[in-house]
Design a protein around this motif. Structure first.
Motif, PDB file in Angstrom:
ATOM      1  N   ALA A   1       0.816  -1.213   0.000  1.00  0.00           N
ATOM      2  CA  ALA A   1       0.000   0.000   0.000  1.00  0.00           C
ATOM      3  C   ALA A   1       0.855   1.270   0.000  1.00  0.00           C
ATOM      4  CB  ALA A   1      -0.940   0.004   1.210  1.00  0.00           C
ATOM      5  N   LYS A   2       1.951   1.263   0.726  1.00  0.00           N
ATOM      6  CA  LYS A   2       2.750   2.492   0.832  1.00  0.00           C
ATOM      7  C   LYS A   2       3.458   2.836  -0.480  1.00  0.00           C
ATOM      8  CE  LYS A   2       7.136   0.742   2.767  1.00  0.00           C
ATOM      9  NZ  LYS A   2       7.957   0.699   4.012  1.00  0.00           N
ATOM     10  N   ARG A   3       3.550   1.874  -1.391  1.00  0.00           N
ATOM     11  CA  ARG A   3       4.166   2.120  -2.686  1.00  0.00           C
ATOM     12  C   ARG A   3       3.139   2.470  -3.762  1.00  0.00           C
ATOM     13  NH1 ARG A   3       7.282  -1.434   0.119  1.00  0.00           N
ATOM     14  NH2 ARG A   3       9.553  -1.420  -0.226  1.00  0.00           N
ATOM     15  N   THR A   4       1.886   2.567  -3.372  1.00  0.00           N
ATOM     16  CA  THR A   4       0.794   2.807  -4.307  1.00  0.00           C
ATOM     17  C   THR A   4       0.536   4.296  -4.468  1.00  0.00           C
ATOM     18  OG1 THR A   4      -0.218   0.725  -3.600  1.00  0.00           O
ATOM     19  CG2 THR A   4      -1.626   2.265  -4.778  1.00  0.00           C
ATOM     20  N   ASN A   5       0.293   4.722  -5.709  1.00  0.00           N
ATOM     21  CA  ASN A   5      -0.010   6.138  -5.920  1.00  0.00           C
ATOM     22  C   ASN A   5      -0.843   6.308  -7.176  1.00  0.00           C
ATOM     23  OD1 ASN A   5       1.921   7.149  -8.307  1.00  0.00           O
ATOM     24  ND2 ASN A   5       3.003   5.606  -7.085  1.00  0.00           N
ATOM     25  N   GLY A   6      -1.509   7.443  -7.261  1.00  0.00           N
ATOM     26  CA  GLY A   6      -2.254   7.791  -8.470  1.00  0.00           C
ATOM     27  C   GLY A   6      -3.390   6.822  -8.759  1.00  0.00           C
ATOM     28  N   ILE A   7      -3.666   6.642 -10.037  1.00  0.00           N
ATOM     29  CA  ILE A   7      -4.708   5.710 -10.465  1.00  0.00           C
ATOM     30  C   ILE A   7      -4.148   4.293 -10.341  1.00  0.00           C
ATOM     31  CG2 ILE A   7      -6.217   4.994 -12.353  1.00  0.00           C
ATOM     32  CD1 ILE A   7      -5.935   7.862 -13.460  1.00  0.00           C
ATOM     33  N   THR A   8      -4.852   3.445  -9.612  1.00  0.00           N
ATOM     34  CA  THR A   8      -4.339   2.129  -9.256  1.00  0.00           C
ATOM     35  C   THR A   8      -5.324   1.041  -9.629  1.00  0.00           C
ATOM     36  OG1 THR A   8      -3.062   3.013  -7.390  1.00  0.00           O
ATOM     37  CG2 THR A   8      -3.611   0.673  -7.311  1.00  0.00           C
ATOM     38  N   ILE A   9      -4.811  -0.054 -10.185  1.00  0.00           N
ATOM     39  CA  ILE A   9      -5.629  -1.238 -10.407  1.00  0.00           C
ATOM     40  C   ILE A   9      -5.130  -2.337  -9.477  1.00  0.00           C
ATOM     41  CG2 ILE A   9      -4.207  -1.942 -12.391  1.00  0.00           C
ATOM     42  CD1 ILE A   9      -6.778  -3.252 -13.555  1.00  0.00           C
ATOM     43  N   GLU A  10      -6.059  -2.928  -8.728  1.00  0.00           N
ATOM     44  CA  GLU A  10      -5.713  -4.048  -7.852  1.00  0.00           C
ATOM     45  C   GLU A  10      -6.339  -5.322  -8.410  1.00  0.00           C
ATOM     46  OE1 GLU A  10      -6.214  -5.935  -3.372  1.00  0.00           O
ATOM     47  OE2 GLU A  10      -7.066  -3.954  -3.766  1.00  0.00           O
ATOM     48  N   PHE A  11      -5.491  -6.296  -8.691  1.00  0.00           N
ATOM     49  CA  PHE A  11      -5.960  -7.585  -9.187  1.00  0.00           C
ATOM     50  C   PHE A  11      -6.141  -8.565  -8.035  1.00  0.00           C
ATOM     51  CE2 PHE A  11      -3.806  -6.080 -13.131  1.00  0.00           C
ATOM     52  CZ  PHE A  11      -4.904  -6.152 -13.973  1.00  0.00           C
ATOM     53  N   GLY A  12      -7.258  -9.278  -8.050  1.00  0.00           N
ATOM     54  CA  GLY A  12      -7.515 -10.298  -7.042  1.00  0.00           C
ATOM     55  C   GLY A  12      -7.716  -9.698  -5.667  1.00  0.00           C
ATOM     56  N   ILE A  13      -8.710  -8.823  -5.526  1.00  0.00           N
ATOM     57  CA  ILE A  13      -8.861  -8.109  -4.257  1.00  0.00           C
ATOM     58  C   ILE A  13      -9.329  -9.027  -3.126  1.00  0.00           C
ATOM     59  CG2 ILE A  13      -9.428  -6.013  -5.543  1.00  0.00           C
ATOM     60  CD1 ILE A  13     -12.240  -6.220  -4.190  1.00  0.00           C
ATOM     61  N   GLY A  14      -9.878 -10.200  -3.478  1.00  0.00           N
ATOM     62  CA  GLY A  14     -10.306 -11.129  -2.433  1.00  0.00           C
ATOM     63  C   GLY A  14     -11.336 -10.507  -1.515  1.00  0.00           C
ATOM     64  N   THR A  15     -11.090 -10.590  -0.215  1.00  0.00           N
ATOM     65  CA  THR A  15     -12.020 -10.021   0.761  1.00  0.00           C
ATOM     66  C   THR A  15     -11.743  -8.548   1.059  1.00  0.00           C
ATOM     67  OG1 THR A  15     -10.644 -10.872   2.569  1.00  0.00           O
ATOM     68  CG2 THR A  15     -12.476 -12.257   1.836  1.00  0.00           C
ATOM     69  N   GLY A  16     -10.707  -7.991   0.440  1.00  0.00           N
ATOM     70  CA  GLY A  16     -10.516  -6.540   0.499  1.00  0.00           C
ATOM     71  C   GLY A  16      -9.561  -6.003   1.536  1.00  0.00           C
TER      72      GLY A  16
ATOM     73  N   VAL B   1      -5.321   0.631   0.730  1.00  0.00           N
ATOM     74  CA  VAL B   1      -5.088   1.503  -0.420  1.00  0.00           C
ATOM     75  C   VAL B   1      -6.120   2.626  -0.470  1.00  0.00           C
ATOM     76  CG1 VAL B   1      -5.064   1.564  -2.933  1.00  0.00           C
ATOM     77  CG2 VAL B   1      -3.924  -0.301  -1.737  1.00  0.00           C
ATOM     78  N   LEU B   2      -7.357   2.308  -0.189  1.00  0.00           N
ATOM     79  CA  LEU B   2      -8.403   3.332  -0.204  1.00  0.00           C
ATOM     80  C   LEU B   2      -8.156   4.397   0.852  1.00  0.00           C
ATOM     81  CD1 LEU B   2     -11.600   1.136  -0.741  1.00  0.00           C
ATOM     82  CD2 LEU B   2     -10.583   2.739  -2.382  1.00  0.00           C
ATOM     83  N   GLN B   3      -7.549   4.006   1.955  1.00  0.00           N
ATOM     84  CA  GLN B   3      -7.222   4.974   3.008  1.00  0.00           C
ATOM     85  C   GLN B   3      -6.220   6.019   2.533  1.00  0.00           C
ATOM     86  OE1 GLN B   3      -5.955   2.427   6.226  1.00  0.00           O
ATOM     87  NE2 GLN B   3      -8.047   1.970   6.882  1.00  0.00           N
ATOM     88  N   LYS B   4      -5.466   5.695   1.483  1.00  0.00           N
ATOM     89  CA  LYS B   4      -4.510   6.648   0.909  1.00  0.00           C
ATOM     90  C   LYS B   4      -5.184   7.652  -0.020  1.00  0.00           C
ATOM     91  CE  LYS B   4      -0.436   5.783  -0.267  1.00  0.00           C
ATOM     92  NZ  LYS B   4       0.766   5.371  -1.023  1.00  0.00           N
TER      93      LYS B   4
ATOM     94  N   LEU C   1      -9.077   3.854  -7.226  1.00  0.00           N
ATOM     95  CA  LEU C   1      -8.845   2.417  -7.310  1.00  0.00           C
ATOM     96  C   LEU C   1      -9.808   1.738  -8.268  1.00  0.00           C
ATOM     97  CD1 LEU C   1      -7.236  -0.011  -6.130  1.00  0.00           C
ATOM     98  CD2 LEU C   1      -9.123  -0.306  -4.508  1.00  0.00           C
ATOM     99  N   VAL C   2      -9.243   0.910  -9.147  1.00  0.00           N
ATOM    100  CA  VAL C   2     -10.027   0.011  -9.986  1.00  0.00           C
ATOM    101  C   VAL C   2      -9.839  -1.390  -9.405  1.00  0.00           C
ATOM    102  CG1 VAL C   2     -10.382  -0.925 -12.291  1.00  0.00           C
ATOM    103  CG2 VAL C   2      -9.629   1.458 -12.007  1.00  0.00           C
TER     104      VAL C   2
END
Length: 211
Positions: free
Chosen positions: A42-57, A63-66, A70-71
């Motif tokens: 999460a700390k390396r995530t920025n800008g428009i982000t796609i997360e694959f395999g979100i599972g239970t979230g 990431v949303l807290q940042k 998010l896609v």
């Protein structure tokens, strides 16, 4: 494309949270430092982000807290239902690492505990797709099980069987766990610079940037 494992996630949807919290002895080492592992992504995530395999979230929440855009992509219906209840305001797309909604440029591509559902050949195809999808400064940040070499993989299976962790041994035999050298080779061949960091006995962080 990893969809051959969907039945496993139907079974895991109700028990996944218990497992990642370390309450299943078979998988305790796999999910050791789980919260810290997700934080590293999460700390390396920025800008428009796609997360694959979100599972239970669980990574999704961090990431949303940042405050990033998010896609969210998840191939398993049972997992999507869990995540939709958790994030009723978030659209969760039916898709996977190789088949996902048409997007403009993204700045981050992230995933946790999921990329091993692709063969090495499919991993290469995925990174080729992501190269044109990423912005010039875009990054890929995956936390997933890998091994330093094939011997280490085989030794982990042997150890699991010796401990009578037969579900874990079956997982390690069935799914497409690669090695760090293989992953490095694939990424270099598809145009990325990459750094690896070992996060527990099973999980490595892959942090790749376009060359």
């Amino acid at each position: 494309m990893g969809r051959e494992f969907m039945h496993i996630f139907d079974e895991w949807a109700d028990s996944y949270e218990t497992t990642v919290q370390g309450r299943d002895e078979q998988y305790k080492a796999v999910f050791e430092h789980y919260d810290d592992i997700l934080e590293e992504v999460a700390k390396r995530t920025n800008g428009i982000t796609i997360e694959f395999g979100i599972g239970t979230g669980n990574l999704t929440e961090k990431v949303l807290q940042k405050g990033v855009e998010l896609v969210a992509v998840e191939p398993n219906k049972s997992m999507r239902l869990v995540a939709e209840k958790r994030f009723p305001y978030l659209t969760i797309h039916d898709g996977d690492f190789l088949s996902f909604p048409k997007l403009g440029k993204v700045d981050s591509i992230i995933s946790s505990y999921a990329f091993h559902h692709l063969t090495d050949e499919e991993k290469k195809r995925a990174f080729e797709l992501y190269y044109s999808l990423l912005s010039e400064s875009g990054e890929i940040v995956f936390a997933d099980t890998m091994f330093v070499n094939e011997q280490a993989h085989e030794e982990m299976i042997t150890t699991a069987k010796a401990k009578q962790f037969f579900d874990l041994a079956e997982d390690l035999n069935r799914e497409y766990y690669t090695t760090v050298p293989n992953m490095k080779k694939i990424l270099h061949e598809t145009g990325y610079q990459v750094q690896f960091e070992k996060l527990n006995d099973f999980v490595w962080l892959t942090h790749a940037k376009k060359s």
